[in-house]
Design an enzyme around this catalytic site. Structure first.
Site, PDB file in Angstrom:
ATOM      1  N   ASP A  42       0.864  -1.177   0.000  1.00 53.77           N
ATOM      2  CA  ASP A  42       0.000   0.000   0.000  1.00 53.77           C
ATOM      3  C   ASP A  42       0.901   1.227   0.000  1.00 53.77           C
ATOM      4  OD1 ASP A  42      -3.266   0.067   0.813  1.00 53.77           O
ATOM      5  OD2 ASP A  42      -2.216   1.988   0.827  1.00 53.77           O
ATOM      6  N   VAL A  65       1.744   0.498  -6.880  1.00 56.57           N
ATOM      7  CA  VAL A  65       1.778  -0.707  -7.710  1.00 56.57           C
ATOM      8  C   VAL A  65       2.139  -0.374  -9.153  1.00 56.57           C
ATOM      9  CG1 VAL A  65       0.190  -2.073  -6.321  1.00 56.57           C
ATOM     10  CG2 VAL A  65      -0.723  -0.543  -8.097  1.00 56.57           C
ATOM     11  N   ASN A  87      -5.520  -6.081  -5.872  1.00 60.85           N
ATOM     12  CA  ASN A  87      -6.632  -5.299  -5.353  1.00 60.85           C
ATOM     13  C   ASN A  87      -6.459  -3.784  -5.457  1.00 60.85           C
ATOM     14  OD1 ASN A  87      -9.011  -4.716  -3.450  1.00 60.85           O
ATOM     15  ND2 ASN A  87      -7.275  -3.954  -2.242  1.00 60.85           N
ATOM     16  N   TYR A 151     -12.574   4.545 -14.450  1.00 61.35           N
ATOM     17  CA  TYR A 151     -12.653   3.454 -13.487  1.00 61.35           C
ATOM     18  C   TYR A 151     -13.324   2.234 -14.118  1.00 61.35           C
ATOM     19  CZ  TYR A 151     -13.614   0.895  -9.181  1.00 61.35           C
ATOM     20  OH  TYR A 151     -13.666  -0.081  -8.208  1.00 61.35           O
ATOM     21  N   LYS A 155     -11.593  -1.426 -14.995  1.00 63.97           N
ATOM     22  CA  LYS A 155     -12.067  -2.656 -14.360  1.00 63.97           C
ATOM     23  C   LYS A 155     -12.537  -3.685 -15.393  1.00 63.97           C
ATOM     24  CE  LYS A 155     -11.176  -1.689 -10.100  1.00 63.97           C
ATOM     25  NZ  LYS A 155     -10.162  -2.489  -9.368  1.00 63.97           N
ATOM     26  N   THR A 186     -16.356   0.880   1.314  1.00 64.81           N
ATOM     27  CA  THR A 186     -14.907   1.041   1.465  1.00 64.81           C
ATOM     28  C   THR A 186     -14.546   2.517   1.362  1.00 64.81           C
ATOM     29  OG1 THR A 186     -14.311   0.918  -0.884  1.00 64.81           O
ATOM     30  CG2 THR A 186     -14.592  -1.178   0.286  1.00 64.81           C
TER      31      THR A 186
END
Length: 254
Positions: A42, A65, A87, A151, A155, A186
């Protein structure tokens, strides 16, 4: 987390975006179910430090990442990896016609490029021994939702990437699946100005309940619920499942 299952006993796992939300829930579930070594990534070092992970050895990986140098430095350490949860991701708002390339690329860099770097590195670490990976996609990659173009596109792309990886990894006994969650409570919602204004006016619970009106189940899932499904796909219980995009959305895409 109290869990009598020990189906990840002695195994190693990589989890990106592990400091909060679905990533944190997955890390905690893996630890509770016996994982011996957890590589946790993270950009939020404090969030990783705050996780309660029992006896599992934790290797913190602080950084984006999307940084290829991060993965190049890790490649040797990850050798023999058993599992990976891809993730890490960020959200973005705005109509496609109003977005500039910089905003588009900011999302793609983390959500798509970062997922590619994570998955390709993890698969090389599993080569010769086998393993399993789960890529976190989204129902927005299946169902067009206005206002979150980068987004949703990212995905959709990672879901297809998982299917290609499943075909390529099969000969090495590497399974790759994806999960497409619907609404989940979240921290990613906190990047939305509309969401923050609603929370200030009505509270988080009422805001999420209102957002869930388009979901037949009438609610958003918890991160712990998502972790249960992800660990199923990761585990030996799903040994014959690969190249699958599992939808977990309370009926949102019906």
């Amino acid at each position: 987390m109290d869990d009598t299952r020990r189906d990840f006993e002695g195994r190693s796992a990589l989890v990106t975006g592990a400091a909060s939300g679905i990533g944190a829930a997955c890390a905690q579930a893996l630890a509770a179910r016996g994982a011996a070594k957890l590589f946790l990534n993270d950009i939020d070092a404090g969030g990783l430090d705050g996780l309660a992970l029992g006896r599992s050895e934790v290797v913190p990986i602080i950084g984006s990442v999307a940084d290829p140098l991060l993965w190049a430095d890790l490649e040797e350490d990850l050798a023999g990896l058993d599992h990976a949860i891809v993730n890490a991701g960020i959200g973005a708002g705005g109509a496609l016609m109003e977005l500039d390339l910089a905003a588009w690329r900011r999302v793609m860099e983390v959500n798509l490029d970062g997922s590619f770097l994570t998955l390709s590195t993890a698969m090389r670490a599993m080569r010769g021994k086998g393993g399993s990976a789960v890529v976190i996609s989204s129902t927005t990659g299946l169902k067009p939702v206005p206002g979150i173009g980068p987004y949703g596109v990212s995905k959709a792309a990672v879901a297809h990437m998982a299917r290609i990886a499943a075909v390529e990894g099969a000969a090495q006994n590497i399974r790759v699946n994806a999960i497409a969650p619907g609404g989940v409570d979240t921290a990613i919602w906190d990047s939305s100005e509309d969401f923050k204004r609603s929370v200030e006016a009505h509270g988080r619970e009422a805001t999420l309940k209102a957002m869930a009106k388009t979901t037949p189940s009438g609610r958003f899932a918890s991160s712990a619920e998502m972790a249960e499904t992800i660990l199923f796909l990761l585990s030996d219980a799903a040994a014959n499942v690969t190249g699958h995009v599992m939808v977990s959305d309370g009926g949102y895409t019906l």
